[in-house]
Design a protein around this motif. Structure first.
Motif, PDB file in Angstrom:
ATOM      1  N   LEU A  56       8.461   2.406   7.535  1.00  0.00           N
ATOM      2  CA  LEU A  56       9.388   1.987   6.479  1.00  0.00           C
ATOM      3  C   LEU A  56      10.325   0.882   6.968  1.00  0.00           C
ATOM      4  O   LEU A  56      10.788   0.061   6.179  1.00  0.00           O
ATOM      5  N   LEU A  57      10.594   0.865   8.264  1.00  0.00           N
ATOM      6  CA  LEU A  57      11.475  -0.176   8.800  1.00  0.00           C
ATOM      7  C   LEU A  57      10.676  -1.379   9.330  1.00  0.00           C
ATOM      8  O   LEU A  57      11.239  -2.308   9.894  1.00  0.00           O
ATOM      9  N   GLY A  58       9.367  -1.314   9.157  1.00  0.00           N
ATOM     10  CA  GLY A  58       8.536  -2.474   9.507  1.00  0.00           C
ATOM     11  C   GLY A  58       8.111  -2.539  10.956  1.00  0.00           C
ATOM     12  O   GLY A  58       7.538  -3.528  11.403  1.00  0.00           O
ATOM     13  N   LYS A  59       8.362  -1.470  11.712  1.00  0.00           N
ATOM     14  CA  LYS A  59       7.996  -1.500  13.139  1.00  0.00           C
ATOM     15  C   LYS A  59       6.533  -1.104  13.337  1.00  0.00           C
ATOM     16  O   LYS A  59       5.901  -1.484  14.310  1.00  0.00           O
ATOM     17  N   ASP A  60       6.024  -0.290  12.439  1.00  0.00           N
ATOM     18  CA  ASP A  60       4.638   0.143  12.517  1.00  0.00           C
ATOM     19  C   ASP A  60       3.904  -0.374  11.287  1.00  0.00           C
ATOM     20  O   ASP A  60       4.359  -0.192  10.169  1.00  0.00           O
ATOM     21  N   ARG A  61       2.797  -1.040  11.519  1.00  0.00           N
ATOM     22  CA  ARG A  61       2.082  -1.668  10.403  1.00  0.00           C
ATOM     23  C   ARG A  61       0.878  -0.863   9.945  1.00  0.00           C
ATOM     24  O   ARG A  61       0.136  -1.294   9.074  1.00  0.00           O
ATOM     25  N   HIS A  62       0.660   0.291  10.554  1.00  0.00           N
ATOM     26  CA  HIS A  62      -0.507   1.097  10.185  1.00  0.00           C
ATOM     27  C   HIS A  62      -0.140   2.147   9.133  1.00  0.00           C
ATOM     28  O   HIS A  62      -0.774   2.261   8.097  1.00  0.00           O
ATOM     29  N   ASN A  65       0.855  -1.206   0.000  1.00  0.00           N
ATOM     30  CA  ASN A  65       0.000   0.000   0.000  1.00  0.00           C
ATOM     31  C   ASN A  65       0.884   1.248   0.000  1.00  0.00           C
ATOM     32  O   ASN A  65       0.720   2.145   0.822  1.00  0.00           O
ATOM     33  N   ALA A  66       1.833   1.254  -0.948  1.00  0.00           N
ATOM     34  CA  ALA A  66       2.788   2.373  -1.044  1.00  0.00           C
ATOM     35  C   ALA A  66       2.435   3.221  -2.260  1.00  0.00           C
ATOM     36  O   ALA A  66       2.004   2.701  -3.286  1.00  0.00           O
ATOM     37  N   HIS A  67       2.651   4.517  -2.134  1.00  0.00           N
ATOM     38  CA  HIS A  67       2.155   5.432  -3.171  1.00  0.00           C
ATOM     39  C   HIS A  67       3.164   6.503  -3.561  1.00  0.00           C
ATOM     40  O   HIS A  67       3.851   7.065  -2.709  1.00  0.00           O
ATOM     41  N   ALA A  68       3.198   6.729  -4.873  1.00  0.00           N
ATOM     42  CA  ALA A  68       3.909   7.896  -5.379  1.00  0.00           C
ATOM     43  C   ALA A  68       2.969   9.094  -5.243  1.00  0.00           C
ATOM     44  O   ALA A  68       1.756   8.927  -5.115  1.00  0.00           O
ATOM     45  N   VAL A  69       3.527  10.275  -5.282  1.00  0.00           N
ATOM     46  CA  VAL A  69       2.698  11.468  -5.115  1.00  0.00           C
ATOM     47  C   VAL A  69       1.924  11.785  -6.399  1.00  0.00           C
ATOM     48  O   VAL A  69       0.828  12.328  -6.352  1.00  0.00           O
ATOM     49  N   ALA A  70       2.501  11.436  -7.544  1.00  0.00           N
ATOM     50  CA  ALA A  70       1.851  11.780  -8.805  1.00  0.00           C
ATOM     51  C   ALA A  70       1.978  10.613  -9.780  1.00  0.00           C
ATOM     52  O   ALA A  70       2.785   9.706  -9.585  1.00  0.00           O
ATOM     53  N   ALA A  91       1.164  -1.334   5.571  1.00  0.00           N
ATOM     54  CA  ALA A  91       1.119   0.051   6.057  1.00  0.00           C
ATOM     55  C   ALA A  91       0.906   1.018   4.891  1.00  0.00           C
ATOM     56  O   ALA A  91       1.460   0.840   3.813  1.00  0.00           O
ATOM     57  N   LEU A  92       0.099   2.031   5.149  1.00  0.00           N
ATOM     58  CA  LEU A  92      -0.150   3.063   4.138  1.00  0.00           C
ATOM     59  C   LEU A  92       1.046   4.021   4.133  1.00  0.00           C
ATOM     60  O   LEU A  92       1.283   4.717   5.128  1.00  0.00           O
ATOM     61  N   VAL A  93       1.815   4.004   3.061  1.00  0.00           N
ATOM     62  CA  VAL A  93       2.991   4.882   3.009  1.00  0.00           C
ATOM     63  C   VAL A  93       3.019   5.658   1.697  1.00  0.00           C
ATOM     64  O   VAL A  93       2.458   5.228   0.691  1.00  0.00           O
TER      65      VAL A  93
END
Ligand code: NG6
Ligand code: CA
Length: 514
Positions: free
Chosen positions: A427-433, A75-80, A393-395
């Motif tokens: 990004l380091l996998g510690k937070d999954r939200h 669930n990773a996103h570019a800005v444009a 995670a939403l990043v």
């Protein structure tokens, strides 16, 4: 000023990093524990284009090798949904949609990131890293459009925004000038054959794709896209150029050149911390990979370019292993925007695509407000620090700036990267939200809180016939429940006015001045 504790110190607990100004380089020793960082940005590689993302039609064993030792984000996103605005935001932590001049840049565009802006590269420089940019640039060069001295020092350039070393193409493979620019000088230029570039008018006597199709020995343009201007090495491009014959690239060697320069950079700096921004040309058009890859994927030149991309990744991983620095190198592999099949050349990619789904389960593609436009692959590997696996995670790439600043313990200058937040735990996998919401820009602007995605009304086309992509523009508000409708098939805005209102308000708030 950001005064947060450098996470790097906490996580490594060994080396003491001292602050230093951008103008002062650190003396670096071999036992320095600061991790190297390679930011590998693919071009137009879609959510379904790499093996770790599950499409059975594609084989990218080297990307898989990276994913096996890293964290794969779904669930990773570019800005444009195109390159220039996406990369601008990635490197500055500033939403490109806040500026009117960050659209797809011409090959003679002025440098879009202003020298006074702090970039991700500046953060590394501040911490004494060697910094380099290799490959696709597409962020403009020189002060203003058309003012580049292609036959001398092309300045301002990457060195003014934090990169000690650069080996780049000015824009894209399909835009002139088709030459390599190393440390702001065109490589292999013969002064008696100077380069001239124009995006307004052709040069007298120079054959064009549209007037001399018989000279198109490698690729022909698709009808009506516009890649029928200057001919360089058997392929017509966007824009006009004259001269520089000894400096012109050969498309089949582009990946070799980029990979070689990237590996050389890594070798040169194997004993000191380095940051490498590596932009592959693959798999942007024109796709004309080396003959080692041509015809090998069974799905046309687009698939062959994916194999070539994979080869680049493998070369880089091999180099890190060979140099003994793999464990101390963070690799961030991502893409600048979603996939497109016909983006301007008759390369048989549409005809030979077969069952491959570059967009995976997502709707749309490059240029689109729908998910395939900006949801991109992201794999982060840092042996012994990032546990291999998957993250939902939403990043957003907008957060790389603040996250890397935190990692490095670097100071963010007053007013810099206003849209970037520290997402290091995700990004380091510690937070999954991850983030509470992300904002993306294509024809329109959208906001997504992880479940609900709102696309603002817009007058743009709903569908682009040339690229065969659903752009997701509509005159009415759109709301999708990605939890139950990842493919964005059902606009439920009318059923959930309160959710629409909430997301509109959040978007409105973000869209204030920054
Ligand atoms: C578009 C080009 C496309 C590609 C894109 C930039 C036309 C019709 N199409 O305008 O071929 O070059 O720009 O792609 O001109 S990007 O990935 O670098 O943003
Ligand atoms: Ca791109």
């Amino acid at each position: 000023m950001n005064t947060s504790t450098p996470l790097l110190l906490a996580s490594l607990g060994t080396t003491v990093l001292t602050g230093c100004s951008a103008s002062k380089q650190h003396a670096v020793t071999n036992d320095d524990q600061r991790p190297n960082v390679i930011l590998l940005v693919a071009d137009d590689i879609g959510y379904g284009d790499l093996s770790p993302y599950g499409e059975p039609t594609v084989r990218t064993p080297q990307v898989q090798r990276l994913a096996d030792r890293g964290l794969r984000f779904t669930n990773a996103h570019a800005v444009a949904s195109t390159s220039t605005p996406s990369r601008y935001s990635l490197l500055t932590g500033h939403y490109s949609w806040r500026r009117p001049d960050t659209g797809v840049a011409a090959g003679n565009a002025g440098m879009i990131i202003r020298p006074e802006q702090q970039t991700v590269a500046d953060l590394f420089k501040q911490r004494g890293y060697a910094t380099g940019a290799v490959g696709k640039w597409h962020l403009g060069l020189a002060d203003k459009t058309g003012t580049q001295d292609w036959n001398g020092h092309i300045t301002p350039g990457p060195s003014d925004i934090g990169f000690d070393y650069s080996y780049i193409m000015a824009a894209t493979g399909d835009r002139v000038p088709c030459v390599w620019v190393e440390n702001e000088h065109v490589v292999d230029l013969d002064p008696s054959d100077p380069i001239a570039v124009s995006y307004r008018a052709p040069f007298e006597g120079e054959p064009l794709g549209k007037t001399h199709p018989e000279l198109l020995t490698k690729l022909r343009p698709s009808p009506n896209h516009g890649h029928d201007q200057a001919i360089v090495n058997g392929i017509s491009r966007i824009g006009y150029m004259r001269g520089g014959r000894s400096a012109l690239w050969h498309d089949e060697n582009i990946a070799d050149s980029i990979t070689t320069k990237a590996v050389q950079f890594v070798e040169r700096h194997a004993h000191e911390p380095f940051f490498l921004y590596l932009g592959t040309n693959d798999i942007h058009v024109p796709r004309y990979p080396h003959e080692r890859f041509r015809g090998k994927s069974g799905m046309g030149l687009r698939g062959d370019a994916i194999l070539q991309f994979d080869w680049t990744v493998g070369n880089l991983l091999d180099a890190l292993d060979r140099l003994g620095i793999a464990d101390n190198t963070i690799i961030i592999l991502t893409s600048d925007n979603g996939p497109v099949v016909d983006d301007g050349y008759a390369d048989l990619s549409v005809e030979q695509l077969g069952d491959h789904r570059p967009w995976g389960d997502l709707r749309g593609g490059k240029y689109s407000n729908f998910e395939a436009g900006t949801r991109i692959p992201l794999i982060i590997s840092w042996p012994h620090h990032v546990k291999p696996g998957n993250s939902k995670a939403l990043v957003s790439q907008i957060d790389l700036f603040a996250s890397l600043a935190t990692l490095l313990g670097a100071d963010i200058a007053e007013g810099a990267a206003p849209d970037s937040r520290n997402a290091l735990p995700s990004l380091l996998g510690k937070d999954r939200h991850g983030r509470d919401y992300i904002i993306e820009k294509a024809g329109s602007i959208s906001i997504c809180d992880g479940r609900w995605k709102y696309i603002a009304p817009s007058k743009g086309l709903a569908y682009n016939k040339l690229t065969d992509i659903e752009l997701g523009n509509a005159p009415e508000p759109q709301l999708y429940d990605l939890k139950h409708d990842l493919g964005e098939q059902h606009n439920v805005a009318a059923q959930h006015p309160e959710i629409v209102a909430r997301l509109q308000e959040m978007l409105q708030e973000e869209m204030g001045d920054r």
